[in-house]
Design an enzyme around this catalytic site. Structure first.
Site, mmCIF file in Angstrom:
data_model
loop_
_atom_site.group_PDB
_atom_site.id
_atom_site.type_symbol
_atom_site.label_atom_id
_atom_site.label_comp_id
_atom_site.label_asym_id
_atom_site.label_seq_id
_atom_site.Cartn_x
_atom_site.Cartn_y
_atom_site.Cartn_z
ATOM 1 N N ALA A 1 -3.822 2.383 -6.325
ATOM 2 C CA ALA A 1 -3.130 2.392 -5.042
ATOM 3 C C ALA A 1 -1.682 1.955 -5.247
ATOM 4 O O ALA A 1 -1.366 1.190 -6.162
ATOM 5 C CB ALA A 1 -3.825 1.455 -4.064
ATOM 6 N N LYS A 2 -0.798 2.460 -4.397
ATOM 7 C CA LYS A 2 0.595 2.013 -4.419
ATOM 8 C C LYS A 2 0.746 0.925 -3.362
ATOM 9 O O LYS A 2 0.695 1.185 -2.171
ATOM 10 C CB LYS A 2 1.550 3.171 -4.146
ATOM 11 C CG LYS A 2 3.009 2.774 -4.296
ATOM 12 C CD LYS A 2 3.945 3.943 -4.065
ATOM 13 C CE LYS A 2 5.393 3.522 -4.309
ATOM 14 N NZ LYS A 2 5.819 2.362 -3.504
ATOM 15 N N TRP A 3 0.956 -0.297 -3.820
ATOM 16 C CA TRP A 3 1.018 -1.456 -2.936
ATOM 17 C C TRP A 3 2.389 -1.583 -2.298
ATOM 18 O O TRP A 3 3.403 -1.282 -2.931
ATOM 19 C CB TRP A 3 0.660 -2.722 -3.712
ATOM 20 C CG TRP A 3 -0.714 -2.637 -4.272
ATOM 21 C CD1 TRP A 3 -1.085 -2.123 -5.481
ATOM 22 C CD2 TRP A 3 -1.914 -3.012 -3.615
ATOM 23 N NE1 TRP A 3 -2.440 -2.162 -5.624
ATOM 24 C CE2 TRP A 3 -2.985 -2.708 -4.494
ATOM 25 C CE3 TRP A 3 -2.197 -3.581 -2.381
ATOM 26 C CZ2 TRP A 3 -4.310 -2.959 -4.169
ATOM 27 C CZ3 TRP A 3 -3.519 -3.839 -2.053
ATOM 28 C CH2 TRP A 3 -4.560 -3.536 -2.937
ATOM 29 N N ASP B 1 0.945 2.413 0.354
ATOM 30 C CA ASP B 1 2.034 3.383 0.318
ATOM 31 C C ASP B 1 1.648 4.761 -0.199
ATOM 32 O O ASP B 1 2.374 5.715 -0.009
ATOM 33 C CB ASP B 1 3.126 2.829 -0.605
ATOM 34 C CG ASP B 1 4.438 2.654 0.109
ATOM 35 O OD1 ASP B 1 4.515 3.005 1.283
ATOM 36 O OD2 ASP B 1 5.385 2.172 -0.532
#
Length: 353
Positions: A28-30, A175
């Site tokens: 995941a894009k944090w 994100d």
């Protein structure tokens, strides 16, 4: 502090691509503060993306990292704050405050978490030249059984699962997805990973612009949307124009110029108290410092279409929007928050679980 990888370290970065590429590791894009944590026994430093320390702003996290990380390590990850089951970047930004007493109060009210996703050193061994797959195994073993507020970022090599994450995790405030080549070595400040982000469009009122630092040309357009009460709320800016286009915009927008902000929906932008009632450009903040936040007021009569990734708390564009086209077919009063697509809610706890 004496580690095989020493601060400051600039993190490895990602370049944008349109689709999830095959054959990689996916995470995941944090949406938080990128941070590299250095721990050497009782010594600990949380380094920011620019290399400056963040440790003083997150005392509760520093204590947790000392308790939960291996005795000697360098870990890449993200500092985040969650509220109501989703990431809250505004709450995170509040933590960068000069007053230690304010930081302590916020640490109790909105404690931060650290999501670890890469390992640069362990004990006396530097791992920057070790392939990603091996670094991930070592990180997973090092953080086995780790407890909140320190978390191991979920990762997979299943592209279909990554696509599911891309759709679901946005509802928790994330994100998008990051894709990393399996044999990737860690290289500071190089864009060797790939990021896949959501993109949507919205029709916004152009109600002003800021001048470019190079001279009397447009730097960014100020965007607004009308709320349910008919008030024009500032939702962000769009920029990234060529220098030629910036000059052309000055001419295009000249018929809308106002002699002053008097009578403009954001006329009270210089009054700090007014920002508590309505979103306007130029709000004083510790981020802007002494930066000139003045802007050129325009009659709010033109509409443009912009592309954006997501909204922060449903109130503003999280990042700079991208200009697409003018929309002469749209009236300003039709540009409301109702047009914005809301992702399906997804609990952040399910992501970290």
């Amino acid at each position: 502090m004496d580690l095989p990888v020493m601060p400051p370290v600039k993190p490895m970065l990602a370049k944008p691509v349109a689709r999830i590429p095959p054959g990689m590791q996916y995470e995941a894009k944090w949406d938080g503060f990128r941070a590299i944590v250095f721990r050497d026994g009782p010594e600990l430093e949380i380094g920011s993306r620019t290399g400056k320390p963040l440790t003083r702003y997150f005392p509760e996290l520093a204590a947790a990292l000392l308790d939960r990380l291996p005795a000697r390590c360098v870990v890449d990850g993200e500092v985040v704050i969650a509220r109501n089951g989703r990431l809250d970047f505004d709450a995170l930004s509040e933590r960068i405050h000069p007053a230690a007493s304010r930081v302590r109060t916020l640490a109790e009210r909105t404690p931060a978490s650290f999501v670890a996703f890469d390992l640069l050193a362990l004990a006396d061994v530097a791992l920057v030249d070790t392939p990603l797959t091996e670094r991930r195994k070592l990180l997973t073993a090092a953080l086995e059984g780790v407890r909140a507020p320190v978390h191991l970022a979920p990762a997979t090599t299943d592209a279909e699962l990554a696509q599911t994450w891309f759709q679901q995790y946005e509802g928790a405030g994330l994100d998008g997805v990051i894709a990393k080549p399996l044999d990737l070595r860690y290289r500071q400040n190089e864009r060797l990973m790939f990021k896949i982000k959501h993109e949507r469009t919205a029709d916004c009122v152009v109600a002003g612009y800021r001048l470019h630092k190079s001279g009397p040309i447009v730097g960014s357009l100020l965007l607004g949307l009308y709320d349910d009460g008919g008030v024009l709320q500032h939702v962000g800016v769009c920029a990234a124009f060529s220098m030629r286009r910036r000059a052309e915009l000055v001419e295009e927008l000249a018929p809308l110029l106002m002699e002053s902000a008097a009578g403009h929906p954001w006329a009270a932008w210089g009054d700090e108290a007014a920002h508590e009632e309505s979103r306007m450009p130029g709000a004083p903040s510790r981020w802007s410092g002494k930066k000139d936040m003045s802007w050129v007021p325009l009659r709010p009569e033109r509409v443009c279409e912009v592309a954006y990734d997501h909204m922060e708390n449903g109130q503003r564009f999280r990042h700079t929007a991208r200009f697409r086209t003018w929309r002469p077919d749209r009236t300003p009063d039709s540009c409301t928050f109702a047009q914005l697509e809301e992702p399906v809610r997804y609990d952040l706890a399910d992501v970290l679980r």
